[in-house]
Motif scaffolding. Structure first.
Motif, short mmCIF file in Angstrom:
data_model
loop_
_atom_site.label_atom_id
_atom_site.label_comp_id
_atom_site.label_asym_id
_atom_site.label_seq_id
_atom_site.Cartn_x
_atom_site.Cartn_y
_atom_site.Cartn_z
N ALA A 240 -30.05 -10.71 0.89
CA ALA A 240 -29.86 -9.54 1.75
C ALA A 240 -28.39 -9.33 2.07
CB ALA A 240 -30.65 -9.71 3.04
N GLU A 241 -27.62 -10.41 2.03
CA GLU A 241 -26.17 -10.35 2.24
C GLU A 241 -25.51 -11.08 1.08
OE1 GLU A 241 -24.42 -11.42 6.16
OE2 GLU A 241 -23.31 -12.92 5.01
N PHE A 242 -24.65 -10.38 0.36
CA PHE A 242 -23.98 -10.99 -0.79
C PHE A 242 -22.61 -10.37 -0.94
CE2 PHE A 242 -26.53 -7.42 -2.05
CZ PHE A 242 -25.77 -6.73 -2.99
N TRP A 243 -21.81 -10.93 -1.81
CA TRP A 243 -20.43 -10.45 -2.00
C TRP A 243 -20.31 -9.70 -3.32
CZ3 TRP A 243 -15.87 -11.62 1.08
CH2 TRP A 243 -16.19 -12.17 2.33
N MET A 244 -19.54 -8.62 -3.27
CA MET A 244 -19.36 -7.79 -4.47
C MET A 244 -17.87 -7.61 -4.76
SD MET A 244 -22.07 -6.20 -6.03
CE MET A 244 -21.83 -4.46 -6.28
N VAL A 245 -17.56 -7.60 -6.04
CA VAL A 245 -16.21 -7.25 -6.51
C VAL A 245 -16.34 -5.90 -7.19
CG1 VAL A 245 -14.26 -7.96 -7.92
CG2 VAL A 245 -15.79 -9.69 -6.96
N GLU A 246 -15.58 -4.91 -6.71
CA GLU A 246 -15.73 -3.55 -7.24
C GLU A 246 -14.37 -2.92 -7.55
OE1 GLU A 246 -19.61 -1.59 -5.41
OE2 GLU A 246 -18.30 -2.29 -3.81
N PRO A 247 -13.93 -3.03 -8.80
CA PRO A 247 -12.71 -2.31 -9.18
C PRO A 247 -13.01 -0.85 -9.50
CG PRO A 247 -13.48 -3.66 -11.01
CD PRO A 247 -14.43 -3.90 -9.88
N GLU A 248 -12.06 0.00 -9.21
CA GLU A 248 -12.14 1.42 -9.57
C GLU A 248 -10.80 1.81 -10.20
OE1 GLU A 248 -14.53 3.85 -9.40
OE2 GLU A 248 -15.98 2.33 -8.74
N MET A 249 -10.86 2.51 -11.34
CA MET A 249 -9.66 2.81 -12.10
C MET A 249 -9.58 4.29 -12.45
SD MET A 249 -11.14 -0.25 -12.78
CE MET A 249 -12.12 0.05 -14.25
N ALA A 250 -8.49 4.96 -12.07
CA ALA A 250 -8.23 6.33 -12.52
C ALA A 250 -7.73 6.28 -13.96
CB ALA A 250 -7.21 6.99 -11.61
N PHE A 251 -7.86 7.42 -14.64
CA PHE A 251 -7.42 7.52 -16.04
C PHE A 251 -8.10 6.45 -16.90
CE2 PHE A 251 -3.87 8.26 -13.03
CZ PHE A 251 -3.90 9.65 -13.05
N CYS A 252 -9.42 6.39 -16.77
CA CYS A 252 -10.19 5.31 -17.38
C CYS A 252 -11.55 5.85 -17.79
CB CYS A 252 -10.35 4.18 -16.36
SG CYS A 252 -11.28 2.76 -16.91
N ASP A 253 -11.99 5.55 -19.03
CA ASP A 253 -13.32 5.99 -19.46
C ASP A 253 -14.25 4.80 -19.62
OD1 ASP A 253 -12.61 4.78 -21.85
OD2 ASP A 253 -12.33 6.67 -22.95
N LEU A 254 -15.44 5.05 -20.17
CA LEU A 254 -16.46 4.01 -20.28
C LEU A 254 -15.98 2.83 -21.13
CD1 LEU A 254 -19.37 3.14 -19.60
CD2 LEU A 254 -20.10 4.28 -21.70
N GLU A 255 -15.29 3.13 -22.22
CA GLU A 255 -14.82 2.05 -23.10
C GLU A 255 -13.76 1.20 -22.39
OE1 GLU A 255 -12.99 1.20 -27.55
OE2 GLU A 255 -13.51 3.25 -26.97
N ASP A 256 -12.82 1.87 -21.71
CA ASP A 256 -11.81 1.12 -20.93
C ASP A 256 -12.50 0.22 -19.91
OD1 ASP A 256 -9.66 2.50 -22.16
OD2 ASP A 256 -9.89 4.17 -20.75
N ASN A 257 -13.54 0.77 -19.29
CA ASN A 257 -14.29 0.05 -18.26
C ASN A 257 -14.93 -1.22 -18.83
OD1 ASN A 257 -15.12 -0.03 -15.54
ND2 ASN A 257 -17.03 1.05 -15.96
N MET A 258 -15.56 -1.08 -20.00
CA MET A 258 -16.20 -2.23 -20.64
C MET A 258 -15.17 -3.28 -21.03
SD MET A 258 -19.23 -0.72 -23.07
CE MET A 258 -18.28 0.54 -23.91
N ASN A 259 -14.05 -2.82 -21.56
CA ASN A 259 -13.00 -3.76 -21.98
C ASN A 259 -12.48 -4.58 -20.80
OD1 ASN A 259 -13.22 -2.75 -24.57
ND2 ASN A 259 -11.43 -1.42 -24.43
#
Length: 482
Positions: A240-259
């Protein structure tokens, strides 16, 4: 008093040269009124402290019990015992804290993980949890180092929010309204205008939406903090309580995200392998011993260290959701009706499906992309050129051996008209997210991000089977102890 203390890990790495040292720690065992196994948490390895017979008062010796804390000053000498190159010959022994050996729950024997969860306040003192939480710390440090070295900005997103980023509706309410006299409006609904924030609020399920605001100013940000889900899921994979790491990147598409996600996971594993080898070797042996109790077909094909090396040395397989479903439909497991849940295009794949793809078919981590829009969140970018009834979005999940989904992410929908239409279809109130839509009004850009469940990552690296054993004090349905 304490400034001359040397940690046991540091001392065990030194050479015995008759040097004078002061060590402090807790007693693991005391045998023959002469040999103390002392541990201070810096390593699983104990330091042997030798008490010369007849030198110490009988009353003092009686107080050297399991878990009593000691301050010992003495001389470092070569050890004649097996498995240790040095020991400390005690000159003075001071008991900092007594421990009632009979009442102490952690006797020097093997305890089940279920029992240790009941005494989570003491389980750090065991070798298993000592290793797990040192690895957890190391991975957390590696996360910050990875993003810092890449120039990301660490953004602290709010714990209390008025939005539901996932559209899931399974949230913990935050309120100061009295339970017995909750104010109501003329329609009988709770009048949140009288609440602390003047509106309905909840604990965050994700920092993503706020993270996107940061990414459209700084370019690249990451969040790393607690998130909360009020799901009544009593499983080995949910908290119910856990920790998350969440990066967000501008100028970035799905492939960049996967890489980036693949590079990130490999970096974390490599860091743990380099800095926590001793703990990982202990956990690998623990897992091997545990698996000996299982039938042959239930055992892992690789040991923990082999699995981690395998992930480092292989590219993650990349397939579309449509390809994944076809693989499942053609699988012997499906044809022999071994799946509990149905398989067809449009389903939200269950853990058994994900684990089949990873563990049986590809036998390595898999990135699944382009999921059906109907089972994904409103903010994911809609794919162009889809056939009617098979609309997909630029989403990606990374599936890992042993636990299934470890990362979920997507390219975000940057086109304002498409985003607003999607929000309307999914009944997400645009007026409440006016601030989010402003990022599309004022200089929108292609952008993407993902979320990594920190505890699942720790599970993967440590080989622990239950997520409740990689967080200090697990919060689960009907359980909020400690």
């Amino acid at each position: 008093m304490f400034n001359k203390r040397i940690k046991i890990k540091e001392l065990l790495a030194a050479e015995p040269q008759q040097q004078q040292v002061t060590v402090m720690g807790w007693v693991r065992t005391f045998r023959n009124n002469q040999f103390v196994a002392l541990n201070d948490g810096s390593t699983n390895a104990n330091l042997q402290v030798v008490l010369e017979l007849g030198k110490f008062d009988e009353e003092l010796l009686k107080r050297i019990t399991t878990s009593a804390s000691l301050k010992v000053t003495g001389t470092v000498i070569p050890s004649l015992g097996k498995g240790q190159k040095l020991e400390v010959k005690a000159e003075t022994v001071e008991i900092l804290g007594d421990s009632d050996a009979e009442a102490y729950p952690l006797q020097p024997k093997k305890h089940s993980l279920e029992f240790l969860r009941e005494i989570a306040h003491l389980r750090f003192r065991t070798n298993t949890f000592g290793a797990v939480f040192r690895v957890r710390h190391s991975i957390a440090f590696a996360i910050h180092k990875f993003f810092n070295d890449k120039g990301f900005v660490y953004l602290h997103t709010p714990i209390i929010t008025a939005s539901d980023a996932e559209g899931a509706g399974e949230m913990f309410r935050v309120s100061t309204l009295p339970f017995d006299k909750t104010p109501r409006d003329e329609n009988g609904a709770v009048n949140f205008k009288e609440d602390f924030f003047g509106r309905a609020t909840n604990l965050t399920v994700s920092g993503q939406l706020e993270g996107e605001l940061g990414a459209t100013a700084f370019g690249e940000i990451y969040t790393f903090g607690p998130t909360f889900r009020a799901e009544n899921s009593n499983t080995a994979r949910h908290l119910a309580e856990f920790w998350m790491v969440e990066p967000e990147m501008a100028f970035c598409d799905l492939e960049d995200n996967m890489n980036l996600a693949e590079e990130f996971i490999k970096y974390i594993i490599r860091h743990a392998m380099e800095h926590n080898r001793e703990d990982l070797e202990f956990l690998a042996q623990r897992l091997a011993d545990e698996e000996k109790q299982l039938p042959q077909d239930k055992r892992s094909e690789m040991g923990l260290l082999e699995k981690l090396e395998f992930v480092l040395n292989n590219h993650f397989e990349r397939i579309t959701y449509t390809e994944a479903i076809e693989i499942l439909l053609q699988s012997p497991a499906y044809k022999k009706k071994k799946f509990q849940y149905e398989v067809k295009w449009g389903i939200d794949m269950q853990s058994e499906h994900e684990r089949y793809l990873v563990e049986k078919h590809f036998k390595k981590p898999v990135i699944v992309t382009n999921y059906p829009a109907a089972i994904k969140a409103f903010y994911m970018r809609q794919d162009d050129g889809c056939e009617p009834g098979r609309e997909t979005v630029a989403a990606m999940d990374i599936l890992a051996p042993g636990i299934g989904e470890i990362v979920g992410g997507s390219q975000r929908e940057e086109r304002q008209d498409r985003l607003e239409q999607r929000m309307k279809e999914m009944h997400v109130p645009a007026e409440e997210l006016w601030w989010y839509l402003d990022t599309r009004r004022f200089g929108t850009v292609p952008h993407a991000g993902f979320g990594l469940g920190f505890e699942r990552m720790v599970q993967f690296v440590t080989g622990m089977g239950n997520i409740r054993d990689v967080i200090a004090f697990p919060r689960t349905p009907k359980n909020c102890e400690f």
